[in-house]
Design an enzyme around this catalytic site. Structure first.
Site, PDB file in Angstrom:
ATOM      1  N   LYS A  37       0.840  -1.199   0.000  1.00  0.00           N
ATOM      2  CA  LYS A  37       0.000   0.000   0.000  1.00  0.00           C
ATOM      3  C   LYS A  37       0.875   1.248   0.000  1.00  0.00           C
ATOM      4  CE  LYS A  37      -0.460  -0.041   5.061  1.00  0.00           C
ATOM      5  NZ  LYS A  37      -1.408  -0.082   6.192  1.00  0.00           N
ATOM      6  N   TYR A 271      12.377  31.776   1.307  1.00  0.00           N
ATOM      7  CA  TYR A 271      11.210  32.466   1.846  1.00  0.00           C
ATOM      8  C   TYR A 271      11.441  32.905   3.292  1.00  0.00           C
ATOM      9  CZ  TYR A 271       8.316  30.908  -2.097  1.00  0.00           C
ATOM     10  OH  TYR A 271       7.777  30.706  -3.349  1.00  0.00           O
TER      11      TYR A 271
END
EC number: 5.1.1.1
Length: 377
Positions: A37, A271
């Site tokens: 998964k 940033y």
């Protein structure tokens, strides 16, 4: 030819080694369901599944219909179980693609039965029993035995398996896990007393496989579900310290330096104002960011490996890019950077990254984006 200058490197030899580590622990005649998964925990579901099947996996386990359909498009005959919840609206897709579904209620089973009869096909299901995790599942009670009888009587369904899930077999104290198995075994025996049998009986995840195969708690099991251990990680630090089983690292997150800039003293990188150059600084820009699975909070907190040297990751990680400080580092544009991977490269492994972020390696590797290409070595 890679489309980006960042990628996930997957060691196929380690995948094979780890699968065979499972085979060496579980009973000789047992079946193994390789849990793939979340894109095989980041390793790439198709290639990982191919390797596990080559090494002797009997079943593949996923969490969602989409994951199962991706596998079915490559493996037409392989048994695939959706371990997670399948909405009733998925019934026809399950049936048409010969997928096995987890069932935990009579109402759900009745819908699946009706759809199977309309299709004139059979749907394989595994019954989920809640023995103490308190997630999905039927309670192990006499009432549930009556429910199971009704489910087994439904036309169009093949009740192939029954299973439970252990919630903390990775802890040093195994009391709860052993109690769960005591409950599950007692329930299976009650079913056997009423001549109710199942082709597959399963409960052990990686933690169960690594720590509970030496007792008799697994005496009624014939299918095992390894997950995280296939990808080189122990379910917990406690298990890593106590386990005699050697697992090998599978996944490395890598990028190449796409530009090197010389930034003068007194500037901010990226940033915000999260890294200040208190000296002239050589900055390497990588085309890798938090949208790829490199957590934003790792900026200014880890060192990465470049040419067997350690360099700090600086500033805040951007969505698609990040920065490394290259002062005193021998590096050039195009050089490979290891964000995390095999410890032999000097880089952190995913377990160390997880500890830093107060999480687990499952999250660190399974959230690596599909937009990163997988390179198999």
């Amino acid at each position: 030819m890679l489309k980006r200058a960042s990628f996930v490197e997957v060691n196929t030899h380690s995948l094979r080694h780890n699968f065979n580590a499972v085979k060496n622990i579980v009973p000789k005649d047992a079946c193994v369901m390789a849990v793939v998964k979340a894109n095989a925990y980041g390793a790439g579901a198709i290639k990982a599944s191919e390797i596990f099947l080559q090494e002797g996996a009997n079943y593949l386990g996923v969490a969602t219909l989409d994951e199962a359909l991706e596998l079915r498009s490559h493996f037409s005959q392989t048994p695939i179980l959706i371990l997670g919840y399948s909405p009733n609206t998925n019934a026809s897709m399950l049936i048409d693609n010969d997928l096995s579904a987890m069932v935990f209620s009579l109402e759900q089973a009745e819908v699946f039965s009706q759809m199977a009869l309309k299709s004139q096909k059979r749907l394989k299901v595994h019954l989920k029993i809640d023995t103490g995790m308190h997630r999905l599942g039927l309670e192990p009670t006499f009432k549930s035995i009556e429910t199971i009888k009704k489910i087994r009587a439904l036309k169009g369904l093949e009740v192939e398996g029954i299973f439970t899930h252990l919630s903390n077999a990775d802890s040093n104290i195994k009391t709860h896990a052993k109690n769960q198995m005591k409950v599950f075994n007692a329930f299976l025996e009650q079913l056997l007393d009423q001549k109710i049998e199942f082709q597959y009986r399963h409960a052990y995840n990686s933690a169960g496989i690594l720590s509970l195969c030496n007792g008799n708690e697994n005496r009624l099991l014939n299918l095992y579900r390894p997950g995280i251990m296939l990808y080189g990680f122990y379910p917990s630090n406690e298990m890593k310290e106590s386990s005699q089983t050697i697992l090998k690292n599978v996944i490395s997150l890598k990028a190449r330096i796409v530009q090197i800039k010389r930034v003068k003293k007194g500037e901010f990188i990226g940033y915000g104002e999260h890294f200040y150059t208190n000296e002239e600084t050589l900055v390497g820009v990588l085309a890798l960011g938090y949208a790829d699975g490199l957590v934003r909070a790792l900026g200014n907190r880890i060192q990465v490996a470049i040419n067997n040297q350690l360099a700090p990751l600086i500033g805040k990680v951007c969505m698609d890019q990040c920065f490394v400080k290259l002062n005193d580092i021998e590096a050039k544009e195009g050089d490979e950077v290891i964000l995390f991977g095999d410890k032999s490269t000097k880089a952190n492994d995913a377990s160390e990254i997880a500890t830093l972020l107060n999480t687990i390696p499952y999250e660190t590797i399974s959230t690596l984006s599909k937009r990163l290409e997988r390179v198999y070595v």
